[in-house]
Design a protein around this motif. Structure first.
Motif, PDB file in Angstrom:
ATOM      1  N   TRP A 165       0.816  -1.218   0.000  1.00 10.46           N
ATOM      2  CA  TRP A 165       0.000   0.000   0.000  1.00 10.46           C
ATOM      3  C   TRP A 165       0.850   1.268   0.000  1.00 10.46           C
ATOM      4  CZ3 TRP A 165      -4.772  -1.521  -0.824  1.00 10.46           C
ATOM      5  CH2 TRP A 165      -5.213  -2.751  -0.297  1.00 10.46           C
ATOM      6  N   TYR A 166       2.145   1.148   0.257  1.00 11.44           N
ATOM      7  CA  TYR A 166       3.023   2.296   0.457  1.00 11.44           C
ATOM      8  C   TYR A 166       2.520   3.169   1.612  1.00 11.44           C
ATOM      9  CZ  TYR A 166       5.257   0.814  -3.810  1.00 11.44           C
ATOM     10  OH  TYR A 166       5.922   0.060  -4.751  1.00 11.44           O
ATOM     11  N   GLY A 167       2.051   2.502   2.654  1.00  4.24           N
ATOM     12  CA  GLY A 167       1.527   3.183   3.828  1.00  4.24           C
ATOM     13  C   GLY A 167       0.252   2.523   4.295  1.00  4.24           C
ATOM     14  N   LEU A 168      -0.677   3.336   4.793  1.00  2.65           N
ATOM     15  CA  LEU A 168      -2.002   2.829   5.144  1.00  2.65           C
ATOM     16  C   LEU A 168      -2.804   2.552   3.883  1.00  2.65           C
ATOM     17  CD1 LEU A 168      -3.530   5.048   8.013  1.00  2.65           C
ATOM     18  CD2 LEU A 168      -2.983   2.609   8.144  1.00  2.65           C
ATOM     19  N   SER A 169      -3.619   1.514   3.913  1.00  4.37           N
ATOM     20  CA  SER A 169      -4.579   1.282   2.845  1.00  4.37           C
ATOM     21  C   SER A 169      -5.783   2.194   3.043  1.00  4.37           C
ATOM     22  CB  SER A 169      -5.044  -0.174   2.864  1.00  4.37           C
ATOM     23  OG  SER A 169      -5.861  -0.412   4.000  1.00  4.37           O
ATOM     24  N   PRO A 170      -6.651   2.331   2.046  1.00  2.91           N
ATOM     25  CA  PRO A 170      -7.903   3.074   2.277  1.00  2.91           C
ATOM     26  C   PRO A 170      -8.706   2.488   3.432  1.00  2.91           C
ATOM     27  CG  PRO A 170      -7.531   2.786  -0.079  1.00  2.91           C
ATOM     28  CD  PRO A 170      -6.480   1.964   0.627  1.00  2.91           C
ATOM     29  N   PHE A 171      -8.716   1.162   3.541  1.00  2.77           N
ATOM     30  CA  PHE A 171      -9.387   0.514   4.665  1.00  2.77           C
ATOM     31  C   PHE A 171      -8.703   0.874   5.978  1.00  2.77           C
ATOM     32  CE2 PHE A 171      -9.707  -3.447   7.344  1.00  2.77           C
ATOM     33  CZ  PHE A 171     -11.049  -3.302   7.690  1.00  2.77           C
ATOM     34  N   GLY A 172      -7.365   0.912   5.969  1.00  2.00           N
ATOM     35  CA  GLY A 172      -6.625   1.276   7.164  1.00  2.00           C
ATOM     36  C   GLY A 172      -6.943   2.680   7.642  1.00  2.00           C
ATOM     37  N   THR A 173      -7.150   3.603   6.701  1.00  2.00           N
ATOM     38  CA  THR A 173      -7.527   4.968   7.064  1.00  2.00           C
ATOM     39  C   THR A 173      -8.852   4.971   7.820  1.00  2.00           C
ATOM     40  OG1 THR A 173      -6.348   5.864   5.146  1.00  2.00           O
ATOM     41  CG2 THR A 173      -8.059   7.244   6.120  1.00  2.00           C
ATOM     42  N   LYS A 174      -9.788   4.155   7.363  1.00  5.05           N
ATOM     43  CA  LYS A 174     -11.077   4.053   8.055  1.00  5.05           C
ATOM     44  C   LYS A 174     -10.910   3.426   9.443  1.00  5.05           C
ATOM     45  CE  LYS A 174     -13.752   3.555   3.765  1.00  5.05           C
ATOM     46  NZ  LYS A 174     -14.601   2.633   2.964  1.00  5.05           N
ATOM     47  N   ILE A 175     -10.018   2.450   9.539  1.00  2.00           N
ATOM     48  CA  ILE A 175      -9.767   1.804  10.832  1.00  2.00           C
ATOM     49  C   ILE A 175      -9.264   2.823  11.851  1.00  2.00           C
ATOM     50  CG2 ILE A 175      -8.288   0.146  12.047  1.00  2.00           C
ATOM     51  CD1 ILE A 175     -10.516  -1.203  10.500  1.00  2.00           C
ATOM     52  N   VAL A 176      -8.296   3.642  11.461  1.00  2.00           N
ATOM     53  CA  VAL A 176      -7.752   4.645  12.385  1.00  2.00           C
ATOM     54  C   VAL A 176      -8.846   5.613  12.837  1.00  2.00           C
ATOM     55  CG1 VAL A 176      -6.147   6.585  12.601  1.00  2.00           C
ATOM     56  CG2 VAL A 176      -5.397   4.452  11.515  1.00  2.00           C
ATOM     57  N   ALA A 196       3.370   4.415   9.346  1.00  2.00           N
ATOM     58  CA  ALA A 196       3.317   5.241  10.557  1.00  2.00           C
ATOM     59  C   ALA A 196       3.037   6.698  10.215  1.00  2.00           C
ATOM     60  CB  ALA A 196       4.622   5.124  11.333  1.00  2.00           C
ATOM     61  N   ALA A 197       3.655   7.201   9.145  1.00  3.17           N
ATOM     62  CA  ALA A 197       3.432   8.596   8.746  1.00  3.17           C
ATOM     63  C   ALA A 197       1.969   8.820   8.384  1.00  3.17           C
ATOM     64  CB  ALA A 197       4.341   8.957   7.571  1.00  3.17           C
ATOM     65  N   ASP A 198       1.378   7.859   7.694  1.00  3.43           N
ATOM     66  CA  ASP A 198      -0.039   7.982   7.340  1.00  3.43           C
ATOM     67  C   ASP A 198      -0.925   7.946   8.577  1.00  3.43           C
ATOM     68  OD1 ASP A 198       0.615   8.148   4.677  1.00  3.43           O
ATOM     69  OD2 ASP A 198      -0.041   6.119   4.151  1.00  3.43           O
ATOM     70  N   VAL A 199      -0.578   7.096   9.536  1.00  5.70           N
ATOM     71  CA  VAL A 199      -1.337   7.035  10.793  1.00  5.70           C
ATOM     72  C   VAL A 199      -1.281   8.379  11.499  1.00  5.70           C
ATOM     73  CG1 VAL A 199      -1.390   6.043  13.114  1.00  5.70           C
ATOM     74  CG2 VAL A 199      -1.084   4.548  11.128  1.00  5.70           C
ATOM     75  N   LEU A 200      -0.085   8.952  11.590  1.00  6.76           N
ATOM     76  CA  LEU A 200       0.081  10.217  12.302  1.00  6.76           C
ATOM     77  C   LEU A 200      -0.685  11.343  11.615  1.00  6.76           C
ATOM     78  CD1 LEU A 200       3.858   9.714  13.024  1.00  6.76           C
ATOM     79  CD2 LEU A 200       2.095   9.913  14.774  1.00  6.76           C
ATOM     80  N   ALA A 201      -0.754  11.285  10.287  1.00  7.60           N
ATOM     81  CA  ALA A 201      -1.509  12.297   9.556  1.00  7.60           C
ATOM     82  C   ALA A 201      -3.014  12.108   9.730  1.00  7.60           C
ATOM     83  CB  ALA A 201      -1.146  12.238   8.070  1.00  7.60           C
ATOM     84  N   GLN A 202      -3.448  10.874   9.943  1.00  6.35           N
ATOM     85  CA  GLN A 202      -4.870  10.553  10.011  1.00  6.35           C
ATOM     86  C   GLN A 202      -5.443  10.692  11.418  1.00  6.35           C
ATOM     87  OE1 GLN A 202      -6.947   9.892   7.559  1.00  6.35           O
ATOM     88  NE2 GLN A 202      -8.726   9.432   8.847  1.00  6.35           N
ATOM     89  N   SER A 203      -4.664  10.370  12.432  1.00  7.77           N
ATOM     90  CA  SER A 203      -5.207  10.263  13.783  1.00  7.77           C
ATOM     91  C   SER A 203      -5.443  11.627  14.422  1.00  7.77           C
ATOM     92  CB  SER A 203      -4.261   9.443  14.670  1.00  7.77           C
ATOM     93  OG  SER A 203      -4.797   9.312  15.967  1.00  7.77           O
ATOM     94  N   ASP A 204      -6.589  11.749  15.079  1.00  5.35           N
ATOM     95  CA  ASP A 204      -6.898  12.948  15.852  1.00  5.35           C
ATOM     96  C   ASP A 204      -6.545  12.774  17.326  1.00  5.35           C
ATOM     97  OD1 ASP A 204      -7.982  14.361  13.656  1.00  5.35           O
ATOM     98  OD2 ASP A 204      -9.896  13.317  13.895  1.00  5.35           O
TER      99      ASP A 204
END
Length: 380
Positions: A165-176, A196-204
């Motif tokens: 996925w080169y990071g989080l998948s679209p499904f992973g974004t929804k999971i976070v 991890a970078a995608d998680v940090l960008a996504q998480s509130d």
């Protein structure tokens, strides 16, 4: 009072939370009574109490080989949660399931160990977003998004194949986002830097690494956290929970366990024992205990490194007991935490700083994540 005595008293007085202990997986493989002394592994009630441990996060571990069979992965996660609940039901004086910081504090006032839970490997969700809430309702309070291989959520640092996925998948974004909504901590141990970078960008909400150490001491090994990732996690208000496994501590330790493993395998084969035979388990444990790799000083070096980078409020302990083979001298099982505290006292850490490292910091983060979830649900 000498330093070790001070360390013993401080460790017993502090609320000690270990971010990652694979006891359910061990008991699933080799059933023993964890309320008494066990022959295998690193953690049981007597050793935990001797070491001042109050709340080991029980890892609900879904092996990588199950992640291509979603229903089997979900079943394994539910089975291990059942096992933890059964521990508490069978031995209520020794164990109690905990699902919030307040419950951890309440249980810590008794003689029981609090047992919060984290799901290790988001493959245990079976590819279904609704299972995040299912496992929250069953007591899971963090999810380690990946484990040994890329999965439906994101890419894993242990996987040598090309990124999926080169990071989080679209499904992973929804999971976070769903984890944020529920107030469940997102764990970036085992993921790649891009994930991890995608998680940090996504998480509130604040993000954790429940059982990772510092890549500074293992250059090029993505499983440990880079300085940049440590700083970015701290920017969310989160924390790095230092693991005790020898291979996490120094690059030169990473291959030192293989000769020991070979000797164990050869001896077990020569005796004709099954891998899970009592004799084999006891022999393997004895060999581990007789062959520590590294020292408590190495673990303290990792704590120092995080403190120097981002401050003492962003570091905790995530031993990975039961999940690693080699451990350092003085920290080979749950009775050894006071040895680490003694080393931190030698290095000039104040009592309140040590109390934060042992448990206060993770309680703060857990509470902040829960508050984000509550606010999100109220405003949605």
């Amino acid at each position: 009072m000498d330093l070790q005595a001070r360390a013993d008293r401080l460790t017993q007085a502090a609320l000690l939370i270990d971010g990652h202990v694979d006891l359910p997986h061990r008991l699933h493989q080799f059933p023993e009574n964890p309320a008494g002394s066990t022959i295998g592994g690193d953690v049981d009630y007597p050793r935990a109490r001797a070491g001042g441990l109050d709340a080991p996060f029980m890892s609900i571990y879904v092996p990588t080989e199950l992640q291509d069979a979603p229903s089997t992965a979900v079943e394994r996660a539910n089975t291990l949660i059942d096992l933890v609940e059964q521990m508490a039901a069978t031995h209520p004086e020794q164990f109690a399931v905990a699902t919030s910081p307040s419950e951890v504090r309440q249980i810590a006032e008794t003689d029981a160990l609090a047992l919060p839970m984290g799901l290790e490997n988001g493959a245990g969700l079976g590819g279904k977003l609704e299972n995040v809430e299912h496992f929250y309702d069953r007591g899971i309070r963090y999810i380690t998004l990946t484990h040994g291989a890329h999965n439906r959520i994101g890419d894993a640092s242990y996987d040598d194949s090309p990124p999926r996925w080169y990071g989080l998948s679209p499904f992973g974004t929804k999971i976070v986002s769903e984890m944020n909504r529920l107030g469940m901590m997102v764990d970036v141990s085992h993921v790649t830097d891009s994930t991890a970078a995608d998680v940090l960008a996504q998480s509130d909400a604040p993000v954790i690494a429940s059982h990772s150490s510092c890549r500074h001491f293992t250059p090029g090994w993505e499983r440990n956290a880079s300085d940049e990732l440590i700083e970015d996690i701290a920017d969310t208000g989160g924390l790095i929970m230092i693991t005790l496994g020898s291979k996490f501590l120094r690059a030169e330790y990473q291959d030192q366990d293989e000769p020991i493993r070979e000797e164990i395998r050869a001896h077990i084969d020569s005796k004709g024992w099954a891998e899970d035979a009592r004799e084999a388990v006891a022999y393997r444990q004895r060999m581990r205990n007789e062959n520590p790799i590294g020292t408590v000083h190495d673990v303290a070096d990792h704590i120092d490194h995080v403190v120097d980078l981002v401050g003492v409020e962003h570091v905790g302990i995530g031993s990975d007991f039961e999940g690693v083979f080699a451990l350092p001298d003085g920290l080979q099982d749950a009775s050894g935490y006071p040895n680490l505290v003694a080393e931190l006292l030698r290095r000039g850490y104040a009592n309140d700083e040590i109390a934060g490292i042992l448990g206060g910091n993770v309680l703060r983060v857990w509470s902040e994540v829960a508050a984000v979830g509550q606010k999100t649900r109220l405003t949605s």
